[in-house]
Design an enzyme around this catalytic site. Structure first.
Site, PDB file in Angstrom:
ATOM      1  N   CYS A   3      46.553  37.648  47.686  1.00  0.00           N
ATOM      2  CA  CYS A   3      46.214  38.959  48.233  1.00  0.00           C
ATOM      3  C   CYS A   3      45.276  38.741  49.419  1.00  0.00           C
ATOM      4  CB  CYS A   3      45.616  39.886  47.175  1.00  0.00           C
ATOM      5  SG  CYS A   3      43.969  39.450  46.557  1.00  0.00           S
ATOM      6  N   ARG A   9      43.441  41.855  43.269  1.00  0.00           N
ATOM      7  CA  ARG A   9      44.815  41.784  42.771  1.00  0.00           C
ATOM      8  C   ARG A   9      45.229  40.377  42.346  1.00  0.00           C
ATOM      9  NH1 ARG A   9      47.440  44.450  47.955  1.00  0.00           N
ATOM     10  NH2 ARG A   9      45.732  43.226  48.855  1.00  0.00           N
ATOM     11  N   ASP A 117      46.117  47.964  47.107  1.00  0.00           N
ATOM     12  CA  ASP A 117      44.793  47.351  47.055  1.00  0.00           C
ATOM     13  C   ASP A 117      43.820  48.367  46.470  1.00  0.00           C
ATOM     14  OD1 ASP A 117      42.378  46.069  47.410  1.00  0.00           O
ATOM     15  OD2 ASP A 117      42.828  45.405  49.450  1.00  0.00           O
TER      16      ASP A 117
END
Length: 146
Positions: A3, A9, A117
């Site tokens: 990420c 994440r 996100d």
């Protein structure tokens, strides 16, 4: 698992997949495309989400994705299009590029859905949604690897 900052994440994705595979046979790691959080623990909200599902993210530390990751790993799963493009920009050849895919393509092939996100303003609910998406994708990945 890749990420942007490697604190939300991708650490969750790493922990989820690790919980579903044999660690003697499969190595799972995570990284960020940026260097914003190198050496940092995952975000507290990711840590708490992990704990909620009996996953310990506390040993993970942020690191930046590097070209050597193409040599180290057979599969590189990214969370969104920006990560996809950033990782591909480091690829040295077609073999490197072939390792990179959007993680949610495991659930919805070729649809290029992104894992949102949750860092800014999503609160606990955003992190739980990310967990659910990643858990489904990691189920598929684990089955393919077994």
């Amino acid at each position: 698992m890749v990420c942007l900052g490697n604190i939300c994440r991708s650490p969750l994705a790493q922990a989820i997949l690790e919980s579903k595979v044999d660690s003697e046979k499969v190595e799972v790691d995570s990284a960020g495309t940026s260097d914003y959080h190198v050496g940092d623990l995952p975000d507290d909200r990711s840590l708490n989400t992990g704990k909620r599902f009996q996953l310990d993210l506390s040993k993970q530390r942020g690191r930046q994705f590097t070209v050597s990751d193409f040599d180290e790993f057979d599969y590189i799963f990214v969370m969104d299009r920006s990560n996809f493009n950033d990782v591909l920009s480091l690829a040295r050849n077609e073999a490197d590029k072939a390792k990179v895919s959007m993680i949610l393509d495991k659930v919805s092939p070729n649809e290029n859905h992104e894992v949102p996100d949750p860092y800014y303003g999503k609160g606990e609910e955003g992190f739980l949604k990310v967990y659910e998406l990643l858990d489904a994708a990691c189920d598929r990945i684990a089955k393919e690897l077994s």
